[in-house]
Design a protein around this motif. Structure first.
Motif: not given
Ligand code: PMP
Length: 448
Positions: A383-387
């Protein structure tokens, strides 16, 4: 160096300088497209509305603040009447506060006081649901179930019993219909009330359509009707939290209209003044109001800024737009476009397990394996990467972990301003697709 205690101090933040419709511009001149309504599903009318700005200017020109215990005001009375006129059945009074947390806390405090007033002081327990969020205060954290957020405070949180959410993608058993699943999880409420002792339970609290924590999950048909039945059977008050999903976001004014129920308390915040001013409200059932008025005569809670005249003036201007001719029909149509866009792009995606939501609040749940629904390991920080990828592209959206059990699982929430056009949605879906694909490639590269 900043003197501000930012929530995530190590994240470097752009400085916002201007908002215009679907866009925010930062100090470096970068244009951001907003797929998350002000970064918190708040700015439902986008970032510029002349009639709201005018209403604010006009009210400040008259007077800005007086404590609502000393004076009422024309904007306060007018907004109260707007919000109660088309409220779900029985919700004839409204209490104003300044944030979603306060709106929910108000409902719980009023429920407690109600039972004291009517001579049932043993009713002090609340039942909530897992995978839910009801705000950041200690009462709110206790009601909700965002485990990572609760963790440091766990010892001082009041005891709230949590039952299963209505989360069909992971909860429905093979061979069970949606309706059967809904009844089964709703019946957990009855078991919980009986387990605690009906004479000790005061309220059940739920988000009608969950917000970020569980990724915009609507209940299956029949779930809330059964919940209402159980609450009525045991004299338990039903608190619906529509801070996130209320006031147009789902395509109807109130999300619970689509579930065919009226609660005893209905909590709003984000959609009232659409972020042009901070304001929140709790709609209250007449029987609760009557018990307090004819009992001690005073509600014991309340906040200094509740019913602020300028915030009410902004909210009236926002509500005139939301309730204007054709606006909600347009939201429904745009919501269908958003759902179609997401389904066209992600329905066959090898790592998208579920696409869900209602109206203009949609979620993509990302999984490692579509067959088993196994999520990516939390250590991948997907998720942090998508964000981060989305930010680099100037797309404001929200990607979270903890979808499955508070720690594991990833989902991306897409809640653009309700004024989004089809073209805006195409851009959002395209940028989101690139951000997710790039994040998955990063995780694969890390594993290789
Ligand atoms: N309830 C729900 C469902 C929410 O989504 C939020 C905010 N994300 C809150 C309560 C708390 O609102 P606030 O942050 O304004 O206190």
């Amino acid at each position: 160096m900043s003197s501000v205690f930012h929530r995530v101090p190590n994240r470097s933040l752009p400085i916002a300088v201007k908002g215009e419709g679907m866009y925010i511009f930062d100090k470096e001149g970068k244009r951001w497209i907003d797929a998350y309504a002000g970064g918190a599903c708040v700015s439902c009318l986008g970032h510029s509305q002349e009639s709201v700005a005018e209403a604010v200017r006009e009210q400040i020109g008259k007077f800005a603040y007086f404590h609502s215990g000393m004076f009422s005001s024309e904007p306060l009375e007018e907004l109260g009447s707007i919000l109660t006129t088309d409220a779900p059945e029985g919700l004839s009074r409204v209490f104003f506060s300044d944030s979603g947390s306060e709106a929910v806390e108000t409902a719980v405090m009023m429920a407690l006081q109600y039972f004291v007033e009517i001579g049932q002081p043993k009713r002090r327990k609340v039942i909530g649901r897992r995978n839910s969020y009801h705000g950041a205060g200690l009462t709110n954290l206790a009601l909700g179930y965002q485990l990572a957020r609760r963790a440091p405070f766990e010892e001082v949180l009041q005891n709230v019993l949590h039952i299963s959410p209505c989360y069909e993608y992971r909860g429905r058993l093979e061979g069970e219909t949606s309706e059967q699943y809904g009844l089964r999880v709703a019946n957990e409420l009855e078991q919980a009330i009986l387990g605690l002792g009906p004479e000790t339970v005061m309220a059940f609290v739920a988000e009608t359509v969950t917000g970020t924590t569980n990724g915009t999950t609507p209940a299956v048909p029949g779930y809330f009707k059964r919940v209402r039945e159980i609450c009525d059977k045991y004299g338990v008050l039903l608190i619906l939290d529509e801070v996130f999903c209320g006031l147009g976001r789902t395509g109807t004014l109130h999300a619970c209209e689509q579930d065919g129920v009226a609660p005893d308390f209905l909590c709003f915040a984000k959609g009232i003044a659409a972020g042009f001013q901070p304001i929140a409200a709790t709609l209250v059932n007449q029987k609760v109001y009557d018990a307090i008025v004819s009992g001690s005569g005073t509600y014991k809670g309340g906040y200094t800024y509740g019913g602020h005249a300028v915030a009410c003036a902004a909210a009236i201007a926002v509500q005139k737009i939301l309730r204007g001719p054709g606006f909600l029909d347009q939201v429904k149509a745009t919501g269908n476009l958003l759902s179609k866009g997401l389904n066209d792009r992600f329905a066959q995606h090898p790592h998208v397990g579920d696409i869900r939501g209602r109206g203009m609040m949609m979620t993509i749940e990302i999984v490692e394996d579509r067959e088993t629904k196994a999520p990516f390991a939390a250590s991948n920080a997907l998720s942090a990467r998508v964000f981060q990828n989305a930010r680099a592209k100037g797309l404001i959206t929200h990607a979270l972990t903890g979808t499955v059990d508070g720690y594991k699982g990833d989902h991306v929430v897409v809640c653009p301003p309700l004024i989004a056009t089809g073209e805006n949605l195409d851009t959002i879906v395209a940028l989101l697709g690139e951000s997710i694909d790039a994040a998955i490639m990063e995780v694969r590269a890390k594993a290789a």
